[in-house]
Design a protein around this motif. Structure first.
Motif, PDB file in Angstrom:
ATOM      1  N   SER A 225    -100.765  -8.801 -24.401  1.00  0.00           N
ATOM      2  CA  SER A 225    -101.919  -8.502 -24.706  1.00  0.00           C
ATOM      3  C   SER A 225    -102.099  -8.242 -26.453  1.00  0.00           C
ATOM      4  CB  SER A 225    -102.016  -6.945 -24.414  1.00  0.00           C
ATOM      5  OG  SER A 225    -103.565  -6.539 -25.019  1.00  0.00           O
ATOM      6  N   GLN A 226    -100.912  -7.763 -27.056  1.00  0.00           N
ATOM      7  CA  GLN A 226    -100.965  -7.548 -28.676  1.00  0.00           C
ATOM      8  C   GLN A 226    -100.951  -9.142 -29.205  1.00  0.00           C
ATOM      9  OE1 GLN A 226     -97.169  -5.403 -28.669  1.00  0.00           O
ATOM     10  NE2 GLN A 226     -98.027  -3.931 -29.534  1.00  0.00           N
ATOM     11  N   LEU A 227    -100.424  -9.971 -28.570  1.00  0.00           N
ATOM     12  CA  LEU A 227    -100.509 -11.306 -29.228  1.00  0.00           C
ATOM     13  C   LEU A 227    -101.767 -12.044 -29.213  1.00  0.00           C
ATOM     14  CD1 LEU A 227     -97.167 -12.955 -27.336  1.00  0.00           C
ATOM     15  CD2 LEU A 227     -97.591 -12.493 -29.930  1.00  0.00           C
ATOM     16  N   PHE A 228    -102.490 -11.735 -27.848  1.00  0.00           N
ATOM     17  CA  PHE A 228    -104.087 -12.150 -28.184  1.00  0.00           C
ATOM     18  C   PHE A 228    -104.732 -11.434 -28.847  1.00  0.00           C
ATOM     19  CE2 PHE A 228    -103.279 -14.079 -23.796  1.00  0.00           C
ATOM     20  CZ  PHE A 228    -103.936 -15.214 -23.869  1.00  0.00           C
ATOM     21  N   TRP A 229    -104.615 -10.277 -29.385  1.00  0.00           N
ATOM     22  CA  TRP A 229    -105.419  -9.392 -30.286  1.00  0.00           C
ATOM     23  C   TRP A 229    -104.776  -9.857 -31.667  1.00  0.00           C
ATOM     24  CZ3 TRP A 229    -108.914  -6.024 -30.616  1.00  0.00           C
ATOM     25  CH2 TRP A 229    -109.547  -5.675 -29.524  1.00  0.00           C
ATOM     26  N   LEU A 230    -103.648 -10.223 -31.895  1.00  0.00           N
ATOM     27  CA  LEU A 230    -103.439 -10.907 -33.141  1.00  0.00           C
ATOM     28  C   LEU A 230    -103.875 -12.366 -33.309  1.00  0.00           C
ATOM     29  CD1 LEU A 230     -99.318 -10.646 -33.660  1.00  0.00           C
ATOM     30  CD2 LEU A 230    -101.408  -9.800 -35.183  1.00  0.00           C
ATOM     31  N   ALA A 231    -104.328 -13.104 -32.247  1.00  0.00           N
ATOM     32  CA  ALA A 231    -104.880 -14.358 -32.489  1.00  0.00           C
ATOM     33  C   ALA A 231    -106.718 -13.964 -32.561  1.00  0.00           C
ATOM     34  CB  ALA A 231    -104.579 -15.158 -30.983  1.00  0.00           C
ATOM     35  N   ALA A 232    -106.848 -12.890 -32.179  1.00  0.00           N
ATOM     36  CA  ALA A 232    -108.358 -12.428 -32.255  1.00  0.00           C
ATOM     37  C   ALA A 232    -108.848 -12.164 -33.504  1.00  0.00           C
ATOM     38  CB  ALA A 232    -108.862 -11.594 -30.987  1.00  0.00           C
TER      39      ALA A 232
ATOM     40  N   GLY B 187    -113.673 -20.122 -30.388  1.00  0.00           N
ATOM     41  CA  GLY B 187    -112.923 -19.290 -29.465  1.00  0.00           C
ATOM     42  C   GLY B 187    -111.940 -19.688 -28.523  1.00  0.00           C
ATOM     43  N   LEU B 188    -112.114 -20.784 -28.055  1.00  0.00           N
ATOM     44  CA  LEU B 188    -111.034 -21.903 -27.399  1.00  0.00           C
ATOM     45  C   LEU B 188    -109.972 -22.377 -28.412  1.00  0.00           C
ATOM     46  CD1 LEU B 188    -113.349 -23.491 -24.844  1.00  0.00           C
ATOM     47  CD2 LEU B 188    -111.772 -21.741 -24.164  1.00  0.00           C
ATOM     48  N   ALA B 189    -110.382 -22.656 -29.520  1.00  0.00           N
ATOM     49  CA  ALA B 189    -109.378 -23.206 -30.520  1.00  0.00           C
ATOM     50  C   ALA B 189    -108.214 -22.325 -30.681  1.00  0.00           C
ATOM     51  CB  ALA B 189    -109.780 -23.839 -31.752  1.00  0.00           C
ATOM     52  N   ALA B 190    -108.800 -21.038 -30.965  1.00  0.00           N
ATOM     53  CA  ALA B 190    -107.945 -19.876 -31.337  1.00  0.00           C
ATOM     54  C   ALA B 190    -107.064 -19.519 -30.444  1.00  0.00           C
ATOM     55  CB  ALA B 190    -108.639 -18.635 -31.904  1.00  0.00           C
ATOM     56  N   THR B 191    -107.538 -19.453 -29.187  1.00  0.00           N
ATOM     57  CA  THR B 191    -106.907 -19.261 -27.879  1.00  0.00           C
ATOM     58  C   THR B 191    -105.914 -19.935 -26.877  1.00  0.00           C
ATOM     59  OG1 THR B 191    -108.572 -18.784 -26.565  1.00  0.00           O
ATOM     60  CG2 THR B 191    -107.908 -16.912 -27.694  1.00  0.00           C
ATOM     61  N   PHE B 192    -106.372 -21.242 -27.376  1.00  0.00           N
ATOM     62  CA  PHE B 192    -105.686 -22.444 -26.446  1.00  0.00           C
ATOM     63  C   PHE B 192    -104.145 -22.401 -26.271  1.00  0.00           C
ATOM     64  CE2 PHE B 192    -105.965 -27.268 -25.589  1.00  0.00           C
ATOM     65  CZ  PHE B 192    -105.765 -27.186 -24.295  1.00  0.00           C
TER      66      PHE B 192
ATOM     67  N   PRO C  71    -113.464 -16.442 -31.786  1.00  0.00           N
ATOM     68  CA  PRO C  71    -111.948 -16.093 -31.729  1.00  0.00           C
ATOM     69  C   PRO C  71    -111.624 -14.797 -31.412  1.00  0.00           C
ATOM     70  CG  PRO C  71    -112.232 -17.654 -33.710  1.00  0.00           C
ATOM     71  CD  PRO C  71    -113.676 -17.114 -32.978  1.00  0.00           C
ATOM     72  N   PHE C  72    -112.486 -13.727 -31.746  1.00  0.00           N
ATOM     73  CA  PHE C  72    -112.144 -12.441 -31.430  1.00  0.00           C
ATOM     74  C   PHE C  72    -112.595 -12.090 -30.324  1.00  0.00           C
ATOM     75  CE2 PHE C  72    -113.990  -8.146 -31.481  1.00  0.00           C
ATOM     76  CZ  PHE C  72    -112.892  -7.439 -31.719  1.00  0.00           C
ATOM     77  N   LEU C  73    -113.709 -12.773 -29.925  1.00  0.00           N
ATOM     78  CA  LEU C  73    -114.502 -12.138 -28.365  1.00  0.00           C
ATOM     79  C   LEU C  73    -113.532 -12.990 -27.380  1.00  0.00           C
ATOM     80  CD1 LEU C  73    -118.360 -12.532 -29.128  1.00  0.00           C
ATOM     81  CD2 LEU C  73    -116.943 -10.563 -28.636  1.00  0.00           C
ATOM     82  N   PHE C  74    -113.097 -14.383 -27.545  1.00  0.00           N
ATOM     83  CA  PHE C  74    -112.365 -14.882 -26.636  1.00  0.00           C
ATOM     84  C   PHE C  74    -111.030 -14.104 -26.390  1.00  0.00           C
ATOM     85  CE2 PHE C  74    -115.661 -17.696 -26.440  1.00  0.00           C
ATOM     86  CZ  PHE C  74    -115.341 -18.984 -25.610  1.00  0.00           C
ATOM     87  N   GLY C  75    -110.357 -13.752 -27.647  1.00  0.00           N
ATOM     88  CA  GLY C  75    -108.967 -13.107 -27.712  1.00  0.00           C
ATOM     89  C   GLY C  75    -109.141 -11.823 -26.712  1.00  0.00           C
TER      90      GLY C  75
END
Length: 453
Positions: free
Chosen positions: A73-80, A277-282, A405-409
């Motif tokens: 979860s912390q990693l996704f928040w960093l990416a977001a 969003g997908l590019a940031a979280t892919f 990116p924020f919303l997808f994260g």
């Protein structure tokens, strides 16, 4: 024909004295050359902005492997976090070009990228760097995301309407390539010591992946961007001029009274919001969905293909949108996104790596159609508004979509915590895409639409 009509653009300091791209004589006598030169310089700067903006997405998957102790979860928040900053800063950038002009906005905003790049250079070298500091640096990386909403309106002012689909698609498409470039270059450039291991570039870190240790230099990823950002920013200051279309903050608020501003915002959330969003979280998505299997794929080996496909399709779709109309192209792009989102959902609960090729293929197809839609929506907006308001709408829609990116994260972090899978997100995306297909068809694409564009 008067001498004034034949004369090309002349500048008084930063600002051009006149700019008439719809005047054939003006366009032929220097207008075209200046517009395309501006496009080249601004596009190079925009590419660096996207690289700085998405640098975090390339770094975050390596942090746990070099000793940083963070939860998924912390990693996704960093990416977001860069997405949150990018969207918020675009709401500021959308007003800047008519106030300060292309030259000042492009050059100074590019040079501001040095702040997060230098910060990440030092932060990744110390696994004890606190999480809050990395979150701050991730937010500052969003400075690159903000630039889009001033650079693109600027470009729309330089070109006649008949060429705006092509020009905006070239700039945005090549700029978007910055996402793919940073995700492609990072795994390679962190694998060796730069400049023969010069001391001022820092020591290596020990990476542990699948039980195997190796030495990497994660700080190289921001380090290689720093000189390019400095050179391109200075070049913009020395060579760019500004179109004499000016408006203060209050005057620019008139775009919010048009229903087209809001409908085009929804369409651009579908296309660029989905792309960004997908590019940031892919990378993290690959790691979470398929990382638990023996012989799991390296996320950074595959992640860069998505932004690459989306960026190239955006460039190609620009001239197609100029020829056939943006609304028609948006219609078919939206339908493709609906189908692809459903296909991805079917591959996000794997029992083995056998479904990984289908997962990647469906994701790349989703990126492809998102890229096409990115180009076609930017053809629609200049056709619906005059140049100044069209630039403002481009800036605003880009600002809201940059929250992708924020919303997808956040959504993926919530989905994995609540359900242990990403499947609900992709079904939700399919429904949202379908809504926008219907919206675009009714307002712009159907036969007899009140505002075909």
């Amino acid at each position: 024909m008067s001498t004034h009509d034949k004369a090309g653009p002349t500048a008084h300091g930063t600002w051009l004295e006149r700019w008439e791209p719809e005047n054939p004589q003006f366009w032929a006598n220097g207008g075209s050359a200046l517009a395309w030169k501006t496009l080249v310089i601004t596009t190079l700067n925009l590419t660096m902005a996207f690289m700085a903006w998405f640098l975090v997405s390339a770094l975050v998957v390596r942090l746990p492997q070099i000793g940083f102790q963070f939860t998924p979860s912390q990693l996704f928040w960093l990416a977001a976090m860069p997405g949150l900053a990018g969207g918020s800063l675009r709401l500021v950038h959308m007003f800047l070009t008519p106030i300060y002009g292309t030259r000042h906005v492009v050059s100074l905003s590019t040079l501001s990228l040095l702040i997060p790049l230098v910060g990440w250079f030092y932060a990744v070298q110390d696994p004890t760097t606190p999480y809050w500091a990395l979150m701050l640096l991730a937010f500052l990386a969003g400075l690159g995301g903000g630039n889009f909403s001033s650079f693109m309106p600027s470009t729309s002012l330089f070109f006649p309407k008949r060429l705006q689909g092509t020009a905006l698609a070239i700039q945005a498409g090549i700029g978007n390539l910055g996402v793919s470039i940073v995700q492609f270059v990072t795994p390679w450039v962190i694998g060796f010591a730069l400049l023969g291991g010069a001391a001022f570039l820092g020591e290596s870190q020990t990476m542990v992946r699948n039980g195997v240790e190796s030495q990497i230099w994660l700080q190289n990823a921001p380090a290689v961007l720093i000189p390019f950002v400095a050179v391109f920013g200075i070049t913009a200051w020395l060579m760019l001029k500004s179109v004499p279309i000016k408006a203060n903050f209050r005057e620019q608020l008139d775009i919010f009274g048009s229903r087209h501003t809001w409908s085009m915002t929804s369409l651009y959330i579908m296309t660029f919001g989905g792309f960004s969003g997908l590019a940031a979280t892919f990378p993290l998505l690959i790691r979470q969905v398929y990382g638990g299997f023996e012989g799991a794929p390296d996320p950074l080996t595959w992640a860069f293909y998505g932004p690459l496909v989306g960026s190239i399709s955006r460039v190609i779709a620009g001239p197609i949108s100029d020829k056939f109309g943006g609304a028609r192209v948006t219609h078919w792009a939206g339908l493709g996104m609906v189908v692809c989102a459903v296909l991805v959902a079917l591959t996000t609960q794997p029992t083995s790596l056998d479904s990984f090729p289908l997962f990647v293929a469906a994701m790349l197809a989703l990126f492809f159609f998102a890229g096409v839609g990115n180009a076609s929506t930017f053809k629609q907006m200049p056709m619906l508004f005059d140049p100044r308001r069209g630039g403002g709408v481009i800036g605003f829609t880009a600002a809201i979509a940059a929250y992708g990116p924020f919303l997808f994260g956040m959504l993926f972090a919530w989905s994995f915590e609540s359900f242990g899978k990403a499947t609900p997100i992709f079904y939700g995306l399919a429904a949202f895409f379908a809504f926008n297909v219907a919206l675009n068809w009714w307002m712009y694409a159907r036969r007899g639409a009140a505002n075909p564009c």
